[in-house]
Design a protein around this motif. Structure first.
Motif, mmCIF file in Angstrom:
data_model
loop_
_atom_site.group_PDB
_atom_site.id
_atom_site.type_symbol
_atom_site.label_atom_id
_atom_site.label_comp_id
_atom_site.label_asym_id
_atom_site.label_seq_id
_atom_site.Cartn_x
_atom_site.Cartn_y
_atom_site.Cartn_z
ATOM 1 N N PHE A 133 -55.190 77.132 119.542
ATOM 2 C CA PHE A 133 -54.253 78.137 119.037
ATOM 3 C C PHE A 133 -54.969 79.389 118.542
ATOM 4 C CE2 PHE A 133 -55.132 74.911 115.773
ATOM 5 C CZ PHE A 133 -55.734 75.682 114.798
ATOM 6 N N GLY A 134 -56.305 79.367 118.549
ATOM 7 C CA GLY A 134 -57.059 80.521 118.088
ATOM 8 C C GLY A 134 -58.505 80.133 117.847
ATOM 9 N N SER A 135 -59.239 81.002 117.175
ATOM 10 C CA SER A 135 -60.658 80.734 116.898
ATOM 11 C C SER A 135 -60.841 79.626 115.872
ATOM 12 C CB SER A 135 -61.338 82.018 116.416
ATOM 13 O OG SER A 135 -60.748 82.471 115.196
ATOM 14 N N ASN A 136 -59.834 79.422 115.011
ATOM 15 C CA ASN A 136 -59.804 78.332 114.033
ATOM 16 C C ASN A 136 -61.090 78.240 113.206
ATOM 17 O OD1 ASN A 136 -58.837 76.111 112.624
ATOM 18 N ND2 ASN A 136 -59.273 74.642 114.245
ATOM 19 N N PRO A 137 -61.446 79.298 112.477
ATOM 20 C CA PRO A 137 -62.686 79.257 111.688
ATOM 21 C C PRO A 137 -62.643 78.246 110.552
ATOM 22 C CG PRO A 137 -61.392 81.183 111.120
ATOM 23 C CD PRO A 137 -60.741 80.586 112.331
ATOM 24 N N GLY A 138 -61.433 77.875 110.102
ATOM 25 C CA GLY A 138 -61.321 76.886 109.030
ATOM 26 C C GLY A 138 -61.330 75.459 109.510
ATOM 27 N N LEU A 139 -61.392 75.248 110.833
ATOM 28 C CA LEU A 139 -61.474 73.910 111.438
ATOM 29 C C LEU A 139 -60.327 73.008 110.990
ATOM 30 C CD1 LEU A 139 -65.327 73.321 111.158
ATOM 31 C CD2 LEU A 139 -64.043 74.217 113.113
ATOM 32 N N LEU A 140 -59.120 73.551 110.970
ATOM 33 C CA LEU A 140 -57.934 72.785 110.606
ATOM 34 C C LEU A 140 -57.262 72.215 111.852
ATOM 35 C CD1 LEU A 140 -56.331 75.210 107.982
ATOM 36 C CD2 LEU A 140 -57.891 73.299 107.545
ATOM 37 N N ARG A 141 -56.449 71.177 111.656
ATOM 38 C CA ARG A 141 -55.593 70.676 112.730
ATOM 39 C C ARG A 141 -54.208 71.298 112.586
ATOM 40 N NH1 ARG A 141 -56.230 64.225 113.302
ATOM 41 N NH2 ARG A 141 -55.300 64.668 115.357
ATOM 42 N N CYS A 142 -53.427 71.204 113.650
ATOM 43 C CA CYS A 142 -52.137 71.884 113.677
ATOM 44 C C CYS A 142 -51.099 70.987 114.340
ATOM 45 C CB CYS A 142 -52.271 73.200 114.451
ATOM 46 S SG CYS A 142 -50.727 74.090 114.712
ATOM 47 N N TRP A 143 -49.981 70.759 113.656
ATOM 48 C CA TRP A 143 -48.891 69.939 114.180
ATOM 49 C C TRP A 143 -47.595 70.745 114.151
ATOM 50 C CZ3 TRP A 143 -50.110 65.036 115.933
ATOM 51 C CH2 TRP A 143 -51.358 64.544 115.551
ATOM 52 N N LEU A 144 -46.730 70.496 115.107
ATOM 53 C CA LEU A 144 -45.497 71.278 115.240
ATOM 54 C C LEU A 144 -44.307 70.357 115.474
ATOM 55 C CD1 LEU A 144 -44.115 74.096 115.608
ATOM 56 C CD2 LEU A 144 -44.630 73.870 118.059
ATOM 57 N N ARG A 180 -53.072 81.510 109.846
ATOM 58 C CA ARG A 180 -52.480 82.724 110.430
ATOM 59 C C ARG A 180 -52.448 82.622 111.953
ATOM 60 N NH1 ARG A 180 -50.222 85.705 112.880
ATOM 61 N NH2 ARG A 180 -50.018 87.981 112.757
ATOM 62 N N GLU A 181 -53.502 82.126 112.550
ATOM 63 C CA GLU A 181 -53.550 81.985 114.009
ATOM 64 C C GLU A 181 -52.527 80.978 114.511
ATOM 65 O OE1 GLU A 181 -58.222 83.070 114.996
ATOM 66 O OE2 GLU A 181 -57.673 80.987 114.568
ATOM 67 N N MET A 182 -52.369 79.883 113.790
ATOM 68 C CA MET A 182 -51.351 78.900 114.168
ATOM 69 C C MET A 182 -49.968 79.531 114.217
ATOM 70 S SD MET A 182 -52.349 75.692 111.710
ATOM 71 C CE MET A 182 -54.034 75.127 111.519
ATOM 72 N N ILE A 183 -49.651 80.258 113.171
ATOM 73 C CA ILE A 183 -48.328 80.877 113.078
ATOM 74 C C ILE A 183 -48.119 81.860 114.218
ATOM 75 C CG2 ILE A 183 -46.840 82.356 111.672
ATOM 76 C CD1 ILE A 183 -48.309 81.145 109.203
ATOM 77 N N GLY A 184 -49.098 82.725 114.442
ATOM 78 C CA GLY A 184 -48.974 83.715 115.509
ATOM 79 C C GLY A 184 -48.803 83.070 116.866
ATOM 80 N N HIS A 185 -49.563 81.997 117.121
ATOM 81 C CA HIS A 185 -49.485 81.303 118.407
ATOM 82 C C HIS A 185 -48.098 80.708 118.622
ATOM 83 C CE1 HIS A 185 -50.697 78.728 121.770
ATOM 84 N NE2 HIS A 185 -50.073 77.741 121.140
ATOM 85 N N VAL A 186 -47.573 80.036 117.610
ATOM 86 C CA VAL A 186 -46.290 79.355 117.745
ATOM 87 C C VAL A 186 -45.138 80.362 117.870
ATOM 88 C CG1 VAL A 186 -44.635 77.908 116.509
ATOM 89 C CG2 VAL A 186 -47.028 77.247 116.611
ATOM 90 N N VAL A 187 -45.173 81.406 117.082
ATOM 91 C CA VAL A 187 -44.110 82.414 117.141
ATOM 92 C C VAL A 187 -44.036 83.043 118.527
ATOM 93 C CG1 VAL A 187 -43.411 84.700 116.296
ATOM 94 C CG2 VAL A 187 -44.051 82.912 114.670
ATOM 95 N N VAL A 188 -45.181 83.406 119.086
ATOM 96 C CA VAL A 188 -45.200 84.057 120.396
ATOM 97 C C VAL A 188 -44.865 83.078 121.515
ATOM 98 C CG1 VAL A 188 -46.670 85.212 122.094
ATOM 99 C CG2 VAL A 188 -46.792 85.868 119.679
ATOM 100 N N SER A 189 -45.481 81.899 121.492
ATOM 101 C CA SER A 189 -45.314 80.963 122.612
ATOM 102 C C SER A 189 -43.917 80.372 122.682
ATOM 103 C CB SER A 189 -46.351 79.842 122.526
ATOM 104 O OG SER A 189 -46.197 79.096 121.335
ATOM 105 N N HIS A 190 -43.210 80.301 121.555
ATOM 106 C CA HIS A 190 -41.868 79.718 121.553
ATOM 107 C C HIS A 190 -40.768 80.742 121.267
ATOM 108 C CE1 HIS A 190 -43.161 75.545 122.028
ATOM 109 N NE2 HIS A 190 -44.150 75.813 121.199
#
Length: 366
Positions: free
Chosen positions: A16-27, A104-114
């Motif tokens: 979903f992005g560069s993920n500098p914080g190394l977090l996982r993402c669930w939707l 922030r990257e997670m949010i941007g990815h999900v908003v645009v892709s869906h």
């Protein structure tokens, strides 16, 4: 990219992005995903993960019924042994850095892709997740319409673990001017700041209730409100204070839950409770999930009443599988007109086809 799905219907997203914080993402996406769907971002507390927090708080259940999406950032032990979001590490709370940028990257990815509505993004969280929700509201105020901080802390008040524990205990609290300076220097904001909702137990010994007061003080400056609330009321035995801006809009509220320890206030005594009891999911006779969603325009008074068992079913009520009424209603709302009526005046497809399509979408009919 969709990677896998677990039993709670949370889909893991990767790349979903560069993920500098190394977090996982669930939707979580509702069965019927309408154009411009609102998005709620939910941050778990320490020792929790996305699935356990969702199971306890009931966010995806409400999302299915009301037709909004939920994004669950998730911490990893490699970043924090107790699975806490690092709300106290400068490198993780600055705009465009660390964990804050990952979210922030997670949010941007999900908003645009869906195709979600970028003007209807809200965020909430518990404890370290509540503090991290406040980080996101401060660092990216243009991104959110509103936020709800449960058992959390102000933004930018700690640097390192030792100072974090001091602030959690209410020791060496920053001045009001320091609180407000931390917020106003976190990002350049043009336009309205997000609305803020604060929830805190009066008997919270993990994160002292003084932190709730400090969050209100921190946001009072940018919302141009005084220290005196405009509304003071009691909700199911709990204190609620509201601050209105010069246009009469609610911009800050604080809910102090009488006698509650550290956790999410919910109402499990209801016949149809929203969420499930468990660690940090506490009976309070009030459903913070339903009330927060209502304040964001994602639920209504009936949803709150049902979640808190104030809704009285009439004799005509017939039980149906959870969420199906909402699925059908949403399908009806977005249905296109069917063919004209036949010679006998009957609708050949119309309503029947729409309902059947909705049931198929819900997996209840082939």
């Amino acid at each position: 990219m969709i990677q896998q799905k677990n039993s709670r219907q949370l889909t893991e997203l990767k790349n979903f992005g560069s993920n500098p914080g190394l977090l996982r993402c669930w939707l979580y996406l509702p069965t019927i995903l309408a154009p411009k769907t609102p998005l709620v971002v939910v941050l778990h507390g320490c020792t929790q993960n996305a699935a356990t927090y969702d199971h306890g708080s009931g966010w995806s259940k409400l999302a299915e019924e009301k037709g909004f999406a939920v994004l669950f950032p998730e911490q990893q032990r490699a970043n924090n042994a107790n699975l806490c979001f690092n709300w106290f590490e400068p490198g993780d709370i600055r705009r465009d850095a660390g964990e804050a940028l990952s979210i922030r990257e997670m949010i941007g990815h999900v908003v645009v892709s869906h195709g979600m509505d970028p003007d209807k993004v809200s965020i909430t969280g518990l404890s370290a997740g509540g503090a991290m929700a406040n980080v996101m509201l401060a660092a990216y105020p243009e991104l959110f319409a509103a936020g709800a901080i449960i058992g959390g802390l102000p933004y930018g008040i700690a640097s390192g673990v030792g100072q974090a524990f001091e602030r959690m205990r209410g020791h060496k609290a920053p001045s009001v001017s320091q609180l407000q300076l931390a917020l106003t220097t976190a990002a350049i904001k043009l336009g309205d700041y997000p609305r803020i909702s604060v929830w805190h137990g009066t008997h919270d010994q993990t994160v002292k209730p003084v932190n709730a007061e400090q969050i209100v003080q921190q946001w009072a400056g940018v919302h141009h409100v005084s220290g005196t609330p405009d509304v003071i009321e009691t909700i199911n035995g709990h204190s609620r204070k509201v601050w209105l801006d010069e246009r009469g809009r609610q911009v800050i509220e604080v809910n102090l839950i009488t006698g509650m320890a550290h956790g999410v206030p919910l109402s499990f005594a209801a016949e149809a409770p929203l969420g499930n009891s468990g660690p940090f999911m506490l009976e309070a006779g009030v459903s913070s999930t339903a009330r927060i969603a209502r304040s964001w325009g994602l639920a209504d008074d009936a949803d709150v009443a049902i979640a808190e068992d104030a809704y009285q079913r009439g004799p005509e009520f017939t039980a149906a599988p959870s969420g199906i009424e909402a699925v059908i209603a949403k399908a009806m709302a977005y249905a296109k007109p069917g063919p004209a009526r036949d010679a006998a005046g009957r609708d050949e497809q119309g309503v029947g086809k729409v309902i059947n399509d909705a049931l198929r979408a819900a997996g209840l009919m082939r």
